[in-house]
Design an enzyme around this catalytic site. Structure first.
Site, PDB file in Angstrom:
ATOM      1  N   CYS A  75       0.833  -1.416   0.086  1.00 12.46           N
ATOM      2  CA  CYS A  75      -0.023  -0.006  -0.109  1.00 12.46           C
ATOM      3  C   CYS A  75       0.859   1.318  -0.121  1.00 12.46           C
ATOM      4  CB  CYS A  75      -0.992   0.029   1.213  1.00 12.46           C
ATOM      5  SG  CYS A  75      -2.021  -1.431   1.143  1.00 12.46           S
ATOM      6  N   HIS A 131      -2.631   6.608   4.272  1.00 13.35           N
ATOM      7  CA  HIS A 131      -1.573   5.822   4.318  1.00 13.35           C
ATOM      8  C   HIS A 131      -0.215   6.260   3.753  1.00 13.35           C
ATOM      9  CE1 HIS A 131      -0.641   1.260   4.724  1.00 13.35           C
ATOM     10  NE2 HIS A 131      -0.202   2.027   5.742  1.00 13.35           N
TER      11      HIS A 131
END
Length: 508
Positions: A75, A131
């Site tokens: 990610c 993130h």
């Protein structure tokens, strides 16, 4: 004469659109970027008809379907490269993800894409998963160029409760920290508790579009939580997949269809509110599918977290009425870092003097021109990781991979290299237990154009190519900044902040 007039009008329209995309004086297009999470290569309808994704299928068929497109295996690296246009080795994020308890982020000296879009006069909005770091307030989305933010700061959470319990990998066991993580701008959005995130993020995107003044260019970034674990979706979306007996796979398929419906609602809103004809829409996954959570990348090798093709060759497409050629299936080499200079170009901005690793690929997308990109540094990770968790012992050794032309070299521990057919297929189940390639230093060479499934290892046949690619890795590594992968900070514990994940370090 009537037909000739129509032809002249059509030609003029095309000419105007071309001029607008090449001139900063002309009104730039709206940009909508939709990012899926953990979306597998084999999980879109145009790769696997068992999956019902009519919206993505239609956008791909009428736009440009990317079939030689690469993201990163996990990610944070993909998001950091998309937002900065720079390889991981140049931002210090070469190793792993950013855990919620780590004081880490994309550095402030990297101008992220929203900040560049603001320079070009865009309204900038972000919905969904961030993130890329939040330990200081200065690293949250509204401090990095976004006019508004509705979403979560960490890497994963429950779709309904919006609580993240990722914690961090400790030396002896996995430490679970639990906190609520959903915000509107800088305020905790507690009223969203109990509501399914795919619905929430779609509705927010539609609301932004409906309230937008179409005379001003819009940059809308929608980072869905879907289709990341946990396996959660309203039951109506799994009804059409009753013939898939594997429960994880069936739920995952429903999550995919729910996301596809959401994307359809966003495109309908763009049409309804008069933005669609002037919009360039990008869609991408952030990494390969996670086979333990319903995803699949067959016939590619490996999955999320690996440097094999299944971890990095991504589902991607571009749709716009501003494309000169539509209905393309592009095999040109494109990487996630390329979106930064491409989008800035569309916005009429400049990246001159910026130390980017991406290329402007608009001519490739719009006209089918050869890609300016000839190689990709997939990563150079110089760190070892060794920890025990509740699920067993994990050891990751150093790894690197590079693609130059048709050739790909992997060194170190690229991850599990199994080929995993989807559970709904009639192929025999393969052994997906960790194999020797996870824990030994190895060298692998493949011709990806001829062998995209990485079945024919060629390092013994082409030692000169191996040497050449290793030297190229050394050249890149000479430009790398030190890895930042700090120990977990006890001060991050959500219990200290009303059981909410929040920035915990005071800005300098």
């Amino acid at each position: 004469m009537e037909n000739m007039g129509a032809s002249v009008t059509a030609f003029g329209t095309v000419f105007l659109l071309i001029c607008c995309l090449q001139s900063v004086q002309c009104k730039p297009p709206h940009i909508v970027f939709i990012l899926a999470d953990d979306y597998g290569f084999n999980d879109v309808g145009y790769h696997n008809p068992r999956f019902k994704t009519p919206v993505l299928d239609s956008l791909a068929a009428d736009g440009v379907r990317l079939e030689n497109y690469y993201v990163q295996p996990i990610c944070t690296p993909t998001r950091s490269q998309l937002f900065s246009g720079r390889y991981q080795i140049h931002t210090g994020l070469q190793h792993g993800i950013i855990w919620p308890s780590q004081a880490n982020a994309v550095p402030k000296n990297d101008t992220i894409i929203a900040e560049k879009m603001k320079e070009s006069g865009y309204s900038t909005h972000m919905v969904g998963k961030w993130h890329i770091g939040f330990y200081k307030r200065e690293f949250i989305p509204t401090e990095r160029g976004f006019d508004s933010f509705f979403g979560y700061l960490t890497g994963g959470e429950d779709y309904y409760t919006h609580k993240n319990s990722e914690g961090y990998p400790g030396k002896k066991h996995f430490v679970n920290l639990n906190g609520y993580d959903l915000r509107r701008n800088e305020e905790v959005a507690r009223d969203a508790a109990g509501k399914y995130s795919t619905f929430l993020f779609t509705d927010e995107a539609v609301e932004i579009i409906s309230a937008h003044n179409a005379s001003k260019p819009l940059f809308l970034f929608v980072a869905y939580q879907a289709v990341h674990s946990p396996m959660e979706v309203p039951e109506q979306y799994t009804e059409q997949y009753k013939n898939i007996t594997d429960s994880n796979r069936r739920t995952y398929a429903g999550m995919v269809s729910c996301m596809d419906e959401g994307i359809g609602n966003i495109t309908k809103a763009l049409q309804k509110y008069g933005l669609w004809d002037d919009t360039v829409l990008f869609f991408s996954t952030d990494n390969g599918g996670q086979i333990y959570a319903g995803g699949n990348n067959y016939p590619l090798r490996g999955w999320k977290g690996s440097l094999w093709e299944g971890g990095m060759r991504g589902v991607g497409l571009v749709y716009s009425k501003l494309l000169s050629k539509t209905g393309q299936v592009s095999s040109e080499l494109i990487h996630v870092t390329d979106w930064y200079p491409t989008i800035v170009h569309l916005a009429g901005g400049s990246v001159a003097g910026m130390p980017l690793d991406g290329y402007n690929v608009w001519d490739t997308l719009s006209n089918g021109a050869p890609s300016p990109r000839k190689e990709i540094l997939h990563n150079i990770d110089p760190m070892d990781t060794d920890w025990n968790t509740d699920h067993g012992h994990y050891k990751f050794c150093r790894q690197a991979a590079i693609r130059v032309g048709d050739w790909k070299l992997l060194t170190g521990c690229p991850g599990n290299g199994s080929w995993v057919p989807p559970p709904e297929s009639f192929n025999p189940i393969v052994d997906i237990s960790p194999n020797l390639q996870d824990n030994i230093n190895s060298t692998f060479l493949f011709n990806i154009r001829e062998d995209p499934e990485e079945r024919n290892e060629l390092s013994g046949i082409y030692p000169d190519m191996v040497s050449s690619l290793i030297q190229r890795l050394k050249d890149y590594n000479a430009t790398a900044v030190p890895v930042r992968y700090p120990d977990p900070d006890p001060a991050s514990n959500p219990e200290l902040y009303g059981n909410v994940w929040t920035p915990w370090v005071q800005d300098d």
